[in-house]
Design an enzyme around this catalytic site. Structure first.
Site, PDB file in Angstrom:
ATOM      1  N   LYS A 145       1.304  -1.559   0.129  1.00  0.00           N
ATOM      2  CA  LYS A 145      -0.131  -0.029  -0.234  1.00  0.00           C
ATOM      3  C   LYS A 145       0.879   1.203  -0.244  1.00  0.00           C
ATOM      4  O   LYS A 145       1.941   0.925   0.553  1.00  0.00           O
ATOM      5  CB  LYS A 145      -0.663  -0.009   1.169  1.00  0.00           C
ATOM      6  CG  LYS A 145      -2.052   1.055   0.683  1.00  0.00           C
ATOM      7  CD  LYS A 145      -2.526   0.532   2.431  1.00  0.00           C
ATOM      8  CE  LYS A 145      -4.156   1.327   2.578  1.00  0.00           C
ATOM      9  NZ  LYS A 145      -5.008   1.489   4.026  1.00  0.00           N
ATOM     10  N   MET A 194      -6.637   8.407   3.493  1.00  0.00           N
ATOM     11  CA  MET A 194      -7.429   7.081   4.430  1.00  0.00           C
ATOM     12  C   MET A 194      -8.413   6.904   5.058  1.00  0.00           C
ATOM     13  O   MET A 194      -8.125   5.411   5.519  1.00  0.00           O
ATOM     14  CB  MET A 194      -5.168   6.350   4.277  1.00  0.00           C
ATOM     15  CG  MET A 194      -4.887   6.979   3.094  1.00  0.00           C
ATOM     16  SD  MET A 194      -3.072   5.404   3.924  1.00  0.00           S
ATOM     17  CE  MET A 194      -2.522   6.840   5.133  1.00  0.00           C
ATOM     18  N   SER A 220      -9.063   1.210   2.590  1.00  0.00           N
ATOM     19  CA  SER A 220      -8.829   2.607   2.217  1.00  0.00           C
ATOM     20  C   SER A 220      -7.550   1.377   1.574  1.00  0.00           C
ATOM     21  O   SER A 220      -6.954   2.336   0.394  1.00  0.00           O
ATOM     22  CB  SER A 220      -8.176   3.586   3.082  1.00  0.00           C
ATOM     23  OG  SER A 220      -7.090   3.131   3.947  1.00  0.00           O
ATOM     24  N   VAL A 241      -7.562   0.466  10.307  1.00  0.00           N
ATOM     25  CA  VAL A 241      -7.662   1.330  11.010  1.00  0.00           C
ATOM     26  C   VAL A 241      -9.670   1.065  11.517  1.00  0.00           C
ATOM     27  O   VAL A 241      -9.593   1.562  12.072  1.00  0.00           O
ATOM     28  CB  VAL A 241      -7.754   3.022  11.481  1.00  0.00           C
ATOM     29  CG1 VAL A 241      -7.606   3.711  10.238  1.00  0.00           C
ATOM     30  CG2 VAL A 241      -7.565   3.096  12.815  1.00  0.00           C
ATOM     31  N   GLY A 242     -10.023   0.996  10.520  1.00  0.00           N
ATOM     32  CA  GLY A 242     -11.605   0.844  10.406  1.00  0.00           C
ATOM     33  C   GLY A 242     -11.964   0.387   9.114  1.00  0.00           C
ATOM     34  O   GLY A 242     -13.690  -0.367   9.115  1.00  0.00           O
ATOM     35  N   GLY A 243     -11.226  -0.740   8.799  1.00  0.00           N
ATOM     36  CA  GLY A 243     -12.101  -1.778   7.662  1.00  0.00           C
ATOM     37  C   GLY A 243     -11.030  -1.815   6.986  1.00  0.00           C
ATOM     38  O   GLY A 243     -11.368  -2.134   5.096  1.00  0.00           O
ATOM     39  N   SER A 244     -10.080  -0.818   6.385  1.00  0.00           N
ATOM     40  CA  SER A 244      -9.233  -1.116   4.994  1.00  0.00           C
ATOM     41  C   SER A 244      -8.783  -1.730   4.685  1.00  0.00           C
ATOM     42  O   SER A 244      -8.175  -1.811   3.197  1.00  0.00           O
ATOM     43  CB  SER A 244      -7.973   0.124   5.320  1.00  0.00           C
ATOM     44  OG  SER A 244      -9.421   1.294   6.414  1.00  0.00           O
TER      45      SER A 244
END
Length: 560
Positions: A145, A194, A220, A241-244
């Site tokens: 990434k 992101m 992201s 960090v939240g589903g990325s």
């Protein structure tokens, strides 16, 4: 915004885009004839590059290169590389070419290091001819990434303000992968900040979903998801960090694993937050087309004792766990505020039936115990404490992307009809707000621990999102992944069929006190579906082992 300011950022972007385009060799560039049969503009029309075998039709890869990129798993590639039946140079060349074609189709790349990668591959081949292997990943191409630093390249994460900064050293995880023998050859696209569930920014543009160019690839780590779906990478690394990691995996039909925080090196990264203000920790995790590849990533990574490379990592070796024949599986169902689209509801129901038929015990977890809304509320409160990301965007005069604005609208809508479970924070300064949020988070994590023990669970099965991939910029809020970041529970995405004609029979009506993307069956027909499994904090090994069991159960013999 003044005209000069606007021209300045656009000129910088135009130069960067031209530099990126110039790095693709002329002989790897797709012809206009290749895309002529597809509906344009691609982002507004349904085009399926996977089933249409567009990369085959490009004529850019040889038959042997197509075979290398399509007929080998990660473990099979590593075996062939170690034996010499495949050279690192030919494998790297095949994946460089395929990634270059994928970029021209769906816009999934940011930085390309083709020349350097081929030089490293030849070096690795010379060592192997002398009887030496650098490590267990000897010669394996791995994509990363954009927020990972790779010396000599940019890590702009699609923000104009960072365009002139060149990485002077590698992120720790990159150093480890190189030590293990990997070849790093491309970096992949992300959304602005992101912190959205699309992969669109003003620098590199919009990444498209290879299964359907009119829907998003997730974010992201959406560039990773799209690249791997087109087999332009055998193994990629994103962050979550939240589903990325998980959202691109579900949108693009790949496997994806979000480990517990501080197990996989995540230090030394390009971020857009205020230093020291990240309280829900980002995690680096792999995406792949099979779970054995993800297992290989973890097993090889932990042979290096990652804590020696990254002080943010807990010094916990990877454990071997034995398969448990009969599992107690908690099922996290539909939250009334976050209803599921028909294909997602069907996937969860089908998987539950298959697992129960194989003798596993199913325990349905009620809404008041799943704590989806409560955990999302805490996570949202913590994320909102740091305005640095948007400040970096505005610094150069570039506009905020639509995906960010859409998430803001969704959050405001929920606040308008859902009574907060938190005390009033408006009069508190940031430090006091953080104290309240951390206290609430700790209480919710304790409630989850008790729930887990009360039901004697081995694993939980959950929807990975309310939807499959949807129209660009419309994915929005991600309640079914964010709650696990707040808990810091490891979780894995398992592809599970596709949207089909069965789903046309079900209607989807959104209530006044609900949020979800629009459901358009005709648009979504054929899109990948997925499941999510998770275990308790630091039970990453159990999560992966059980994911393999569940994958075998639900995907054995599937053809859709």
């Amino acid at each position: 915004m003044g005209a000069t300011e606007e021209t300045n950022w656009q000129a910088r972007v135009a130069k960067k885009q031209q530099d990126c385009a110039d790095k693709i060799p002329k002989e790897w560039r797709v012809s206009e004839d290749l895309l002529a049969p597809f509906k344009a503009p691609l982002a507004e029309n349904k085009n399926d590059f996977v089933r249409a075998k567009v990369i085959h039709k490009s004529g850019i890869l040889t038959e042997r290169e197509l075979k290398i990129t399509e007929e080998y798993t990660v473990r099979e590639l590593l075996s062939a590389l170690a034996s010499g039946s495949l050279s690192a140079a030919e494998v790297t060349l095949a994946y460089c070419k395929r990634a270059a074609v994928a970029q021209q189709l769906v816009g999934c790349l940011t930085e390309t290091m083709f020349t350097e990668a081929l030089e490293r591959a030849r070096y690795l081949d010379n060592l192997r001819e002398q009887g030496q292997l650098v490590g267990p990943l000897h010669g394996l191409p791995i994509s990363i990434k954009d927020n990972f630093h790779y010396k000599g390249t940019n890590a702009s994460i699609g923000i104009v303000a960072f365009l002139d900064e060149v990485s002077t050293e590698n992120s720790p995880l990159v150093d480890i992968l190189l030590k293990l023998g990997a070849v790093i050859y491309v970096k992949t696209n992300v959304p602005q900040t992101m912190m959205t569930t699309d992969s669109h920014n003003n620098v590199f543009g919009r990444t498209l979903n290879p299964w359907n160019t009119a829907i998003g690839p997730g974010g992201s780590s959406g560039g990773e998801g799209a690249l791997i779906a087109l087999r332009g990478s055998p193994l990629g690394v994103g962050t979550d960090v939240g589903g990325s990691v998980r959202i691109p995996a579900l949108c693009c039909g790949t496997y994806g694993f979000r480990p517990s925080a501080q197990r996989v090196p995540n230090g030394g990264m390009r971020g857009c937050n205020t230093s020291g203000m990240r309280f829900i920790l980002s995690c680096a995790g792999p995406l792949c087309l099979d779970l054995e590849g993800i297992e290989t990533f973890f097993e090889t990574l932990f042979t290096t004792q990652p804590s020696l490379y990254d002080s943010t990592v807990l010094d916990i070796p990877w454990r071997e766990v034995t398969e448990k024949q009969s599992l107690k599986i908690g099922v996290i169902g539909e939250h009334p505020v976050f209803p599921l689209h028909p294909p997602v509801r069907r996937a969860l129901a089908e998987a539950t039936r298959l697992l129960e038929a194989q003798g596993h015990q199913i325990i349905h977890i009620p809404t008041e115990e799943s704590l989806i809304m409560e955990l999302n509320e805490v996570a949202g409160g913590i994320f909102s404490l740091d305005p640095a990301a948007i400040s970096h965007v505005l610094e150069s005069g570039e506009p905020i992307i639509p995906g960010i604005l859409h998430i803001r609208q969704q959050v405001e809508k929920v606040r308008g009809f859902y009574p907060s479970t938190l005390p009033d924070l408006s009069a508190l300064d940031r430090l006091d707000k953080l104290a309240v949020l951390n206290t609430r988070r700790a209480a919710l994590r304790e409630s989850y621990r008790k729930m887990w023990l009360r039901h004697e669970l081995d694993v939980c099965l959950a929807p990975p999102a309310q939807t499959t991939a949807v129209k660009h910029d419309m994915f929005g809020f991600a309640p079914y992944t964010i709650f696990l970041n707040c808990l810091d529970y490891p979780s894995c995405i398992i592809p599970f069929g596709h949207v089909s004609e069965v789903d046309a029979k079900d209607t989807f009506q959104l209530g006044d006190k609900q949020i979800a993307p629009d459901y358009d069956f005709e648009l979504l027909n054929g899109a990948p579906r997925a499941l999510q499994v998770f275990t308790m904090n630091l039970h990453d090994e159990e999560c992966l082992q059980i994911a393999k069991q569940i994958d075998k159960c639900v995907n054995g013999g599937r053809s859709d």
